[in-house]
Design a protein around this motif. Structure first.
Motif, PDB file in Angstrom:
ATOM      1  N   LYS A  42       0.849  -1.194   0.000  1.00  0.00           N
ATOM      2  CA  LYS A  42       0.000   0.000   0.000  1.00  0.00           C
ATOM      3  C   LYS A  42       0.882   1.240   0.000  1.00  0.00           C
ATOM      4  N   ALA A  43       0.697   2.111  -1.007  1.00  0.00           N
ATOM      5  CA  ALA A  43       1.562   3.286  -1.147  1.00  0.00           C
ATOM      6  C   ALA A  43       0.790   4.585  -1.237  1.00  0.00           C
ATOM      7  N   THR A  44      -0.511   4.516  -1.439  1.00  0.00           N
ATOM      8  CA  THR A  44      -1.300   5.743  -1.578  1.00  0.00           C
ATOM      9  C   THR A  44      -2.504   5.674  -0.650  1.00  0.00           C
ATOM     10  N   PRO A  45      -2.941   6.819  -0.134  1.00  0.00           N
ATOM     11  CA  PRO A  45      -4.078   6.814   0.792  1.00  0.00           C
ATOM     12  C   PRO A  45      -5.402   6.714   0.057  1.00  0.00           C
ATOM     13  N   SER A  46      -6.361   6.091   0.692  1.00  0.00           N
ATOM     14  CA  SER A  46      -7.732   6.082   0.221  1.00  0.00           C
ATOM     15  C   SER A  46      -8.504   7.157   0.975  1.00  0.00           C
ATOM     16  N   PHE A  47      -9.775   7.347   0.599  1.00  0.00           N
ATOM     17  CA  PHE A  47     -10.574   8.317   1.339  1.00  0.00           C
ATOM     18  C   PHE A  47     -10.761   7.881   2.784  1.00  0.00           C
TER      19      PHE A  47
END
Length: 428
Positions: free
Chosen positions: A382-387
């Protein structure tokens, strides 16, 4: 004043002082609410020191003297100033159904439910059909863009059409940002926006497979008599053009589609779609999967000088508005407020979309590319944030501020401790 309070304060001019206090409390409690976002459920999460009765918050939504459009305007200005101060504004348009129950929901009607409808089976549901305009934002971590709601209209049967409501919103957005080019992207149902009287907007949409296409009208010969021709020779429809194209006419390119690089074949033509836009050419772009796994796509743009690759990539980015609808309903409970009369249903649904944009604006301006989520061994890449990550980060900040607002006393009041315990209990 914290960054979240500054975002809320930007909307203070849309309210009277007492109404703004209710608005700010309601929005912050909505973010922190761990249960169903009914108005009463949201109120239960508020600071127990608040002296307002629950009727005041219901009345704020139902009949308060404030404008939902005005609150979106101030938020849109803040988003543009912080996240896209220059260049064209990419606006995505689509409508969505906010499901409701009951027979006396103001503004509601029976509409096709796109989630439960499958193939030839059409399911209708009662709800609010809302046309939404989102501003497409490129996140600092790259990948799939974000769609932040900046305007909306409630569609009512027998009133203005979806396309007319979309045209009203785009004209309003152009008025908010004079001199900025607006690029509108929507699915094929909104293709008629291409002939709307928009001042500085370009349109990218999907072209009908049976569209009647023509070449540009031939140049008039000096001394020629009779009425000038309005269209040239008839062309095959889009699938016919794709089938008739020779292999060397296709261009192999690498496209960035929603953050991923994929190879596609492109074929472009300047054509006259006489039934839609009889006086102007459009750029038809045919996108083909070289592996043959996906059917051909047919897009068009009203800016005939733009690159075909850009048209294909720009339309793919339209999916961000679908992510927005999912996140607002699933993680902010946009369908859940129990407000039935006057402007209450529309304002409650609109407020959930407003909070979504405000939460992302807070996260992007305060956290940037920082890793704000806990590393999990079952999700090591996981490298990017979700809402959900952005919302959790904002919740932590708001709860921390409430808990330690009186840190000099080094203790919690029993009332505040009870609210926290109850919130954690309901979260499970």
């Amino acid at each position: 004043m914290s960054a979240w309070e500054l975002i809320l304060a930007s909307a203070s001019g849309c309210f009277t002082a007492p109404s703004f206090a209710l608005f700010a409390e309601l929005v912050s409690a909505w973010v922190c609410c761990p249960t169903r976002r009914t108005v009463c459920g949201i109120i239960a999460t508020m600071d127990p020191a608040s002296g307002s009765s629950h009727d005041a918050y219901h009345r704020l939504l139902r009949a308060g003297a404030w404008s939902l459009s005005a609150t979106f305007e101030v938020l849109a200005r803040a988003i543009v100033a912080a996240l896209c101060p220059a260049g064209a504004l990419a606006i995505d348009i689509d409508d969505t159904l906010f499901n409701k129950s009951g027979t006396r929901v103001a503004g509601a009607g029976n509409f096709r439910d796109p989630i439960r409808s499958r193939g030839n089976k059409v399911v209708y549901a009662l709800g609010l059909n809302i046309v939404v305009a989102t501003l497409r934002i490129t996140a600092p971590w790259g990948g799939e863009p974000l769609g932040l709601p900046v305007n909306l209209r409630l569609y009512r049967k027998g009133g203005r059409t979806h396309t007319e409501l979309a045209e009203d919103m785009i004209a309003e957005i152009e008025g908010w940002f004079p001199g900025r080019v607006v690029v509108v992207c929507a699915d094929g149902a909104y293709a008629p926006l291409a002939r709307a009287s928009l001042t500085s907007a370009h349109v990218v949409s999907r072209m009908q497979r049976n569209a009647a296409l023509f070449e540009a009208p031939p140049a008039r010969i000096p001394g020629q008599r009779g009425r000038p021709r309005k269209r040239g020779a008839r062309l095959p429809n889009p699938p016919g053009l794709a089938a008739a194209a020779r292999p060397e006419e296709w261009t192999r390119v690498t496209l960035n589609l929603r953050g991923k690089n994929v190879e596609r074949l492109l074929l472009s033509h300047r054509v006259l779609w006489y039934g839609l836009l009889p006086e102007h050419l459009v750029l038809l772009v045919i996108v083909r999967d070289p592996q043959g796994h996906q059917p051909d796509d047919f897009f068009f743009g009203t800016d005939v000088d733009c690159a075909p690759e850009w048209v294909a990539e720009h339309y793919a980015g339209r999916w961000s508005i679908e992510d927005t609808f999912r996140n607002v309903k699933q993680f902010l409970g946009g369908n859940q407020p129990q407000s039935w009369s006057h402007q209450g249903p529309e304002r409650a649904a609109g407020l959930s979309l407003w909070i979504y944009s405000a939460a992302w604006l807070w996260y992007l301006t305060t956290q940037g590319t920082a890793v704000t989520w806990r590393r999990r061994p079952w999700y090591p890449k996981k490298a990017t944030p979700s809402f959900v990550d952005a919302l959790a980060c904002l919740r932590r900040t708001l709860w921390h501020q409430r808990i330690f607002a009186t840190s000099d006393e080094a203790r919690l009041t029993p009332e505040t401790a009870e609210v926290i315990i109850e919130a954690l209990a309901r979260a499970a």
